[in-house]
Design a protein around this motif. Structure first.
Motif, PDB file in Angstrom:
ATOM      1  N   LYS A  22      49.646 -96.169  14.774  1.00 30.16           N
ATOM      2  CA  LYS A  22      49.120 -95.124  13.907  1.00 30.16           C
ATOM      3  C   LYS A  22      48.892 -95.736  12.528  1.00 30.16           C
ATOM      4  CE  LYS A  22      50.089 -91.820  16.967  1.00 30.16           C
ATOM      5  NZ  LYS A  22      49.091 -90.993  17.597  1.00 30.16           N
ATOM      6  N   GLY A  23      48.396 -94.934  11.627  1.00 30.96           N
ATOM      7  CA  GLY A  23      48.247 -95.362  10.252  1.00 30.96           C
ATOM      8  C   GLY A  23      48.612 -94.231   9.331  1.00 30.96           C
ATOM      9  N   VAL A  24      49.058 -94.582   8.144  1.00 32.55           N
ATOM     10  CA  VAL A  24      49.421 -93.546   7.183  1.00 32.55           C
ATOM     11  C   VAL A  24      49.264 -94.092   5.767  1.00 32.55           C
ATOM     12  CG1 VAL A  24      51.898 -94.108   7.090  1.00 32.55           C
ATOM     13  CG2 VAL A  24      51.156 -91.777   6.640  1.00 32.55           C
ATOM     14  N   GLU A  25      48.854 -93.221   4.886  1.00 34.52           N
ATOM     15  CA  GLU A  25      48.907 -93.514   3.468  1.00 34.52           C
ATOM     16  C   GLU A  25      50.087 -92.736   2.916  1.00 34.52           C
ATOM     17  OE1 GLU A  25      46.362 -93.281  -0.681  1.00 34.52           O
ATOM     18  OE2 GLU A  25      45.965 -91.804   0.889  1.00 34.52           O
ATOM     19  N   ILE A  26      51.007 -93.427   2.288  1.00 38.56           N
ATOM     20  CA  ILE A  26      52.153 -92.788   1.662  1.00 38.56           C
ATOM     21  C   ILE A  26      51.797 -92.516   0.201  1.00 38.56           C
ATOM     22  CG2 ILE A  26      54.574 -93.074   0.994  1.00 38.56           C
ATOM     23  CD1 ILE A  26      54.203 -92.742   4.009  1.00 38.56           C
ATOM     24  N   ALA A  27      51.708 -91.248  -0.144  1.00 40.13           N
ATOM     25  CA  ALA A  27      51.403 -90.836  -1.515  1.00 40.13           C
ATOM     26  C   ALA A  27      51.686 -89.344  -1.613  1.00 40.13           C
ATOM     27  CB  ALA A  27      49.946 -91.125  -1.871  1.00 40.13           C
ATOM     28  N   ASP A  28      52.069 -88.888  -2.797  1.00 41.68           N
ATOM     29  CA  ASP A  28      52.430 -87.487  -2.905  1.00 41.68           C
ATOM     30  C   ASP A  28      51.262 -86.556  -3.212  1.00 41.68           C
ATOM     31  OD1 ASP A  28      54.314 -87.871  -6.043  1.00 41.68           O
ATOM     32  OD2 ASP A  28      52.212 -88.184  -5.599  1.00 41.68           O
ATOM     33  N   ASP A  29      50.034 -87.048  -3.137  1.00 46.21           N
ATOM     34  CA  ASP A  29      48.881 -86.168  -3.305  1.00 46.21           C
ATOM     35  C   ASP A  29      48.105 -85.999  -2.009  1.00 46.21           C
ATOM     36  OD1 ASP A  29      47.717 -88.679  -3.127  1.00 46.21           O
ATOM     37  OD2 ASP A  29      46.267 -88.315  -4.728  1.00 46.21           O
ATOM     38  N   THR A  30      48.747 -86.324  -0.892  1.00 46.91           N
ATOM     39  CA  THR A  30      48.109 -86.117   0.399  1.00 46.91           C
ATOM     40  C   THR A  30      48.109 -84.623   0.713  1.00 46.91           C
ATOM     41  OG1 THR A  30      50.193 -86.588   1.503  1.00 46.91           O
ATOM     42  CG2 THR A  30      48.650 -88.426   1.261  1.00 46.91           C
ATOM     43  N   PRO A  31      47.269 -84.170   1.646  1.00 50.92           N
ATOM     44  CA  PRO A  31      47.057 -82.737   1.844  1.00 50.92           C
ATOM     45  C   PRO A  31      48.297 -81.885   2.127  1.00 50.92           C
ATOM     46  CG  PRO A  31      45.424 -83.976   3.045  1.00 50.92           C
ATOM     47  CD  PRO A  31      46.408 -84.962   2.512  1.00 50.92           C
ATOM     48  N   SER A  32      49.232 -82.411   2.882  1.00 44.17           N
ATOM     49  CA  SER A  32      50.379 -81.566   3.214  1.00 44.17           C
ATOM     50  C   SER A  32      51.668 -82.205   2.730  1.00 44.17           C
ATOM     51  CB  SER A  32      50.450 -81.326   4.718  1.00 44.17           C
ATOM     52  OG  SER A  32      50.514 -82.540   5.417  1.00 44.17           O
ATOM     53  N   ALA A  33      52.496 -81.385   2.127  1.00 36.69           N
ATOM     54  CA  ALA A  33      53.809 -81.868   1.689  1.00 36.69           C
ATOM     55  C   ALA A  33      54.776 -81.694   2.850  1.00 36.69           C
ATOM     56  CB  ALA A  33      54.274 -81.087   0.481  1.00 36.69           C
ATOM     57  N   GLY A  34      55.713 -82.573   2.976  1.00 42.01           N
ATOM     58  CA  GLY A  34      56.685 -82.554   4.061  1.00 42.01           C
ATOM     59  C   GLY A  34      56.906 -83.971   4.522  1.00 42.01           C
ATOM     60  N   ARG A  35      57.750 -84.156   5.489  1.00 41.99           N
ATOM     61  CA  ARG A  35      58.009 -85.516   5.941  1.00 41.99           C
ATOM     62  C   ARG A  35      56.843 -86.044   6.783  1.00 41.99           C
ATOM     63  NH1 ARG A  35      63.042 -84.031   9.724  1.00 41.99           N
ATOM     64  NH2 ARG A  35      62.005 -82.334  10.796  1.00 41.99           N
ATOM     65  N   VAL A  36      56.767 -87.359   6.913  1.00 39.11           N
ATOM     66  CA  VAL A  36      55.716 -87.985   7.700  1.00 39.11           C
ATOM     67  C   VAL A  36      55.999 -87.695   9.162  1.00 39.11           C
ATOM     68  CG1 VAL A  36      54.576 -90.141   8.294  1.00 39.11           C
ATOM     69  CG2 VAL A  36      55.468 -89.820   5.998  1.00 39.11           C
ATOM     70  N   GLU A  37      55.022 -87.147   9.872  1.00 33.83           N
ATOM     71  CA  GLU A  37      55.212 -86.787  11.274  1.00 33.83           C
ATOM     72  C   GLU A  37      54.102 -87.380  12.112  1.00 33.83           C
ATOM     73  OE1 GLU A  37      55.518 -82.697  13.813  1.00 33.83           O
ATOM     74  OE2 GLU A  37      56.659 -82.841  11.957  1.00 33.83           O
ATOM     75  N   PHE A  38      54.476 -88.038  13.216  1.00 36.72           N
ATOM     76  CA  PHE A  38      53.501 -88.634  14.125  1.00 36.72           C
ATOM     77  C   PHE A  38      53.655 -88.018  15.503  1.00 36.72           C
ATOM     78  CE2 PHE A  38      54.473 -92.026  11.045  1.00 36.72           C
ATOM     79  CZ  PHE A  38      53.190 -92.216  10.539  1.00 36.72           C
ATOM     80  N   GLU A  39      52.572 -87.501  16.037  1.00 37.07           N
ATOM     81  CA  GLU A  39      52.518 -86.989  17.398  1.00 37.07           C
ATOM     82  C   GLU A  39      52.000 -88.122  18.282  1.00 37.07           C
ATOM     83  OE1 GLU A  39      52.553 -84.419  20.744  1.00 37.07           O
ATOM     84  OE2 GLU A  39      53.472 -84.114  18.786  1.00 37.07           O
ATOM     85  N   ILE A  40      52.767 -88.484  19.311  1.00 34.60           N
ATOM     86  CA  ILE A  40      52.341 -89.586  20.195  1.00 34.60           C
ATOM     87  C   ILE A  40      52.005 -89.061  21.577  1.00 34.60           C
ATOM     88  CG2 ILE A  40      53.598 -91.342  18.940  1.00 34.60           C
ATOM     89  CD1 ILE A  40      55.765 -91.189  21.110  1.00 34.60           C
TER      90      ILE A  40
END
Length: 194
Positions: free
Chosen positions: A176-194
């Motif tokens: 998967k890929g992720v950008e870690i930043a606090d201005d991403t669309p949803s606040a909450g913990r990083v969640e990955f559906e596999i």
């Protein structure tokens, strides 16, 4: 794939740094200084790595080779032409100067909406983030949550782009890929559906 990010404000980050310093104690130093990428260099390296047809843009098919950039396309592709330029990568990384330096270091892995226990999660910074960015690792427990750690510890995950590898106990592997930043669309913990 669902991605949610729990952001720490600068004040929360400093508080957590203090807590980590107390709890880590003799185990070693906690890295509390910001981990910064050079915006212009990041843009150049991103194109060097992903612009396979050398036209000066990372197009829709090329961005598939960078799950992290692909996951953040709506934030990076500011002119909405469906491609990413070196200037757009640089501008996005420059934006980090206005954001929290670290984000809460926990992810959750789910399958069919249920937490996966015993999955090994590795978050590797994209090469264009430059040297000095740590790789974070964690193993999911009840509910599919995994606290992400690195050595020396940081008070959360450094903002930036990461390739995420998830290996489950049954031998399945997901990227998967992720950008870690606090201005991403949803606040909450990083969640990955596999």
């Amino acid at each position: 794939m669902t991605t949610r990010i729990l952001a720490f404000s600068r004040l929360q980050s400093f508080f957590c740094c203090g807590v980590l310093l107390v709890t880590v104690g003799c185990q070693g130093d906690v890295r509390t200084t910001a981990i910064k990428a050079d915006p212009a260099a990041a843009g150049k390296v991103a194109l060097d790595n992903y612009d396979s047809n050398s036209d000066g843009q990372i197009n829709a098919s090329e961005v598939a080779n960078s799950p992290a950039l692909q996951s953040a396309m709506s934030r990076v592709d500011t002119n909405r032409d469906g491609q990413i330029s070196a200037d757009e990568v640089a501008a996005r990384i420059q934006k980090y100067d206005e954001l929290s330096e670290f984000i809460a270091g926990e992810v959750r892995v789910t399958r069919n909406g249920k937490g996966v226990v015993g999955a090994n999660v590795t978050m590797t910074p994209e090469v264009f983030m430059g040297e000095g960015f740590p790789t974070y690792r964690g193993t999911t427990f009840d509910g599919g949550s995994a606290p992400m750690q690195t050595d020396p510890p940081t008070p959360g995950i450094a903002v930036g782009f990461y390739k995420v590898t998830i290996e489950t106990p049954d031998g399945a592997q997901s990227t998967k890929g992720v950008e870690i930043a606090d201005d991403t669309p949803s606040a909450g913990r990083v969640e990955f559906e596999i």
